[in-house]
Design an enzyme around this catalytic site. Structure first.
Site, short mmCIF file in Angstrom:
data_model
loop_
_atom_site.label_atom_id
_atom_site.label_comp_id
_atom_site.label_asym_id
_atom_site.label_seq_id
_atom_site.Cartn_x
_atom_site.Cartn_y
_atom_site.Cartn_z
N GLY A 187 -7.01 3.28 2.00
CA GLY A 187 -7.97 3.38 0.90
C GLY A 187 -7.40 4.03 -0.34
N LEU A 233 -9.85 -3.70 4.94
CA LEU A 233 -9.03 -3.02 3.93
C LEU A 233 -7.83 -2.28 4.54
CD1 LEU A 233 -8.60 -2.24 0.98
CD2 LEU A 233 -10.03 -0.23 1.40
N ASP A 234 -6.65 -2.61 4.05
CA ASP A 234 -5.42 -1.93 4.48
C ASP A 234 -5.20 -2.01 5.99
OD1 ASP A 234 -4.93 -1.28 1.86
OD2 ASP A 234 -5.90 0.66 1.99
N GLU A 235 -5.71 -3.06 6.59
CA GLU A 235 -5.56 -3.22 8.04
C GLU A 235 -4.82 -4.51 8.40
OE1 GLU A 235 -6.15 -1.58 10.73
OE2 GLU A 235 -7.54 0.04 10.23
N HIS A 241 0.86 -1.18 0.00
CA HIS A 241 0.00 0.00 0.00
C HIS A 241 0.89 1.23 0.00
CE1 HIS A 241 -3.63 2.33 0.54
NE2 HIS A 241 -3.00 3.04 1.46
#
Lengths: 290, 290, 290, 290
Positions: free
Chosen positions: D205, D231-233, D196
């Site tokens: 995000g 998401l992205d965690e 990311h």
């Protein structure tokens, strides 16, 4: 830089004196140019002045190059100014020289291919045939000129012939592993960039990672510099380093250093084509962008 | 900067338009000033222009401030220019606010004491008595103003009185750990620097190292920013980070972060007093020096 | 490390052979110790093995030192193992030597004063009187022993007498600016840490920042190393660097380098007291913590 | 690692208890293995133990896998240990998913092609046809599976079919730009790495560089993490950052960030295949190599 608008870069340097900035900025103002980025530096010790201006015509009109040059020449002359005007979208002709290591050239070709580096790569020259497939895939002519101690003068003639044939403006030694002759160095002074796999002036010459290992250093680095006739002593453009530890044998250092070498060389080429570098007194002034 | 020669810093900003550079550089030229360092930036998106010039009188003569200001005002006015003239050896009055953590103030006081930071520290204010000996040793008045949710308005009155009494020009929150009131923030807008122990906008508010630990991040950081009325949302001046690994519990992160916090805050204060920072649109333009 | 629980550090090294890890780990297991952190490294080139274990007694019981040492000695002997047992809260006696620069000692004293560095600083020794107030404020005896080429042997006798009187275990040269005699170096081998203001082996000897300026390097650094009888050639412990640009004259490099020097020296001392460093073949193995 | 000698990696983790190290090291000793590298960590807060050992058979004899596994299973069972044995020259089957950005995949393919990354890349899957030539040149099958909100389940079936057909062991999302379904995330938990383009948890995000620009941050970064259904965690593996300044508009940040993204993703994949990573409690323990 905004797309679609013609911008230009004016770089100049001259002995320190009152009016050095003004002669540039006033001229640009009178000729209706808008300055978007400006950096100047006055070296107190060497008494020399350096300036870089990025500008565009107001209303985005065209710049008439001849008129610009004639008019600015007159003013610059009084200051003993060396200067250069470059359209910011100008792509210089570049030739890359390599040996067998491909990490630096691979990185440069990637940036070239994807538009990240605004260059026109005209040829790859090598003393080995190994990297031909890489050049082929990028549709770049590959010249294999083997070299020995005896054939060096002839080999360099072949190299020079290629450089001439493509009007080469920048020669990039991307781990070429051969020492250029003094004549070649002199001819390409300020126009040939080399990457050396150490933090110069430390670990000059052969096998710097082995030298680094022997000394037990805790960081390794890379240096991009202009080629000069003294080995690994040319003006340094930029340097980068990476922490290492005792688990790194010489081969590990070499492997780890590859990323740093690639990034450092690419950054130096980028600075060169963006006209951010001035060479003076065997050092460089670089108007960097962090 | 050379010692013993009076140099000045002119900073200015205005809407983007042709002639912004020239109005500054021509003026300096006409008034016989020699520019030793110059940076300008034109923000295409916000259509605003920023410039910083360092200069000295040719033959190192004196600058007559009133005459300079009167003359430059006239020209700047046409461009809607906000500007400021500062002798480069000017030492602003500074007040430091702290709580119990002393790493940042210790670092600032060291730089102050040894001349590394050109400030005149007039007072230290704290809601705790702990750091009085440190201030005492540096011969700086220490004001202990306890604070509770109820007494905050009164406490801030005491703080403001101290600031007024020393003509404070820059307020440094060196891990003060208290949130300033909106009134206080507004009054000190652009003149109060805070250090937050995270890479903002990440981990705002309380206990950022605990937040970082919970998320398992692999680097921690610090952010120096101008104070604004929205908590930890003021314009960022500079940031720094440090790699961490799984062996760092929250206390270890906090300990490791201390060095970064001190360096980041000191750098921000340095940039501020060297007039390298412009605040605009809740962001900053910083003419850094790498 | 958890507070309030007695933990220990066992470090050992010996020629590479099967069972080197097991002799340590099995012993700790049999004696009912719980290992919280373990690192080992086997140097393939020098055929030597290094291990560091942090452990505590299960149920947090006490370790009986004599019994431990007697029992472990027997096993270690068969492996030709050099080893050391250290309570992790042990604070070694430290003496700091300085000249006039105070940034490194200021940093060390801050960490000492606030508990960040687990040392017991017994004395400061200097060839100048300048830093006495700093030592005084920290309530540390300050010895001013001037030195000239002629009086060096006598001066070192005075120094050694102080070191003896406080049972000094670690000597820290925090920019002492004097070269120790070969006898002194030999006596303190592996127990004296120096900070040099360059990325060794580059820019050895005097005025490294001036050397760096002359070469036009784009980064400066600092090296913490154990003192050896060859100047600036002792085993490197850790190094750090900082980017610089053309605006940095030698004085600017020196100023910028100060932060790096302080951090690098403090880190080396930290690693030393945490028993993370092994000296071997004029290099170091350092079980670092990023 | 030495060439030509069969070495193995044993990784294990279990609840903290006395004997966790010993059960591994004693076993290796009894079975005549020589440990060349060993790291263990005991997480005091989660009360869990992690160990990684690199070893070879004394006299470089062969390891009989079945016998090893049977024997070690018995011992590990008593400790509730999860463990894995991997030959250090094992090359896992990898599939790369991409969208249109090619900097990360270009970097991975370079490392794969030159042996820098010990993986067996079986396929490239994309929702766009653009990067087929790149895959072709590396002789890797390229699957173009377009995706829309409606066709996502079907597309993921196609993706899964490819993964199954090549016995994919590691899925690398090299700027895939699509969110995987929760089912897909669950199925590939701990075996899918995403890059990311921000320092998570900051700027999650879409369009993180635009978010970063809006906030005026002074550094940008990249995060490699295991994919999770939030998401992205997912658990962060490694992060890297780069300083930026006010001259960087969102496009410049994106361009500058590319190098960091490539390096960060490559490092994460390297750590994964070298079995340096343990996933636990939505975080990672990584036995890094600096």
């Amino acid at each position: 830089m905004q797309k679609g608008i013609a911008t230009y870069i004016l770089t100049a340097n001259c002995p320190s004196q009152v009016g050095t900035v003004d002669v540039v900025t006033r001229f640009l103002f009178e000729f209706d140019f808008y300055i978007t980025e400006l950096n100047s530096f006055d070296d107190v010790l060497s008494q020399r002045f350096f300036i870089r201006a990025v500008f565009r015509r107001e209303n985005n009109g065209a710049l008439e190059r001849e008129a610009f040059e004639a008019a600015f020449s007159k003013r610059a002359e009084k200051f003993g100014m060396e200067w250069e005007l470059t359209p910011s979208d100008y792509k210089p002709s570049v030739v890359i020289m390599v040996s067998k290591y491909d990490h630096c050239i691979n990185d440069l070709l990637y940036r070239y291919r994807t538009g990240g580096l605004a260059v026109d790569i005209k040829a790859v020259i090598s003393n080995h045939p190994d990297l031909k497939p890489l050049a082929d895939w990028h549709k770049i002519p590959y010249h294999h000129f083997p070299i020995t101690a005896e054939t060096k003068p002839q080999q360099e003639q072949l190299v020079q012939a290629v450089l001439d044939s493509v009007d080469c403006e920048l020669l990039v030694l991307a781990r070429y592993m051969q020492v250029l002759s003094n004549e070649m160095c002199a001819r390409w002074s300020g126009r040939a960039i080399n990457i050396h796999h150490s933090l110069l002036p430390g670990f000059k010459g052969a096998k710097p990672y082995h030298q680094a290992y022997a000394k037990g250093v805790k960081l390794v680095g890379a240096t991009a510099h202009y080629v000069s006739d003294e080995l690994d002593e040319g003006p340094i453009i930029t340097q980068e380093m990476s922490m290492v530890d005792h688990t790194h044998y010489p081969d590990d250092l070499a492997k780890k250093g590859m990323d740093i070498e690639s990034l450092t060389l690419a950054r130096a080429v980028q600075y060169h084509i963006e006209k951010r570098i001035f060479m003076y007194n065997n050092k460089t002034i670089v108007f960097e962008r962090s």
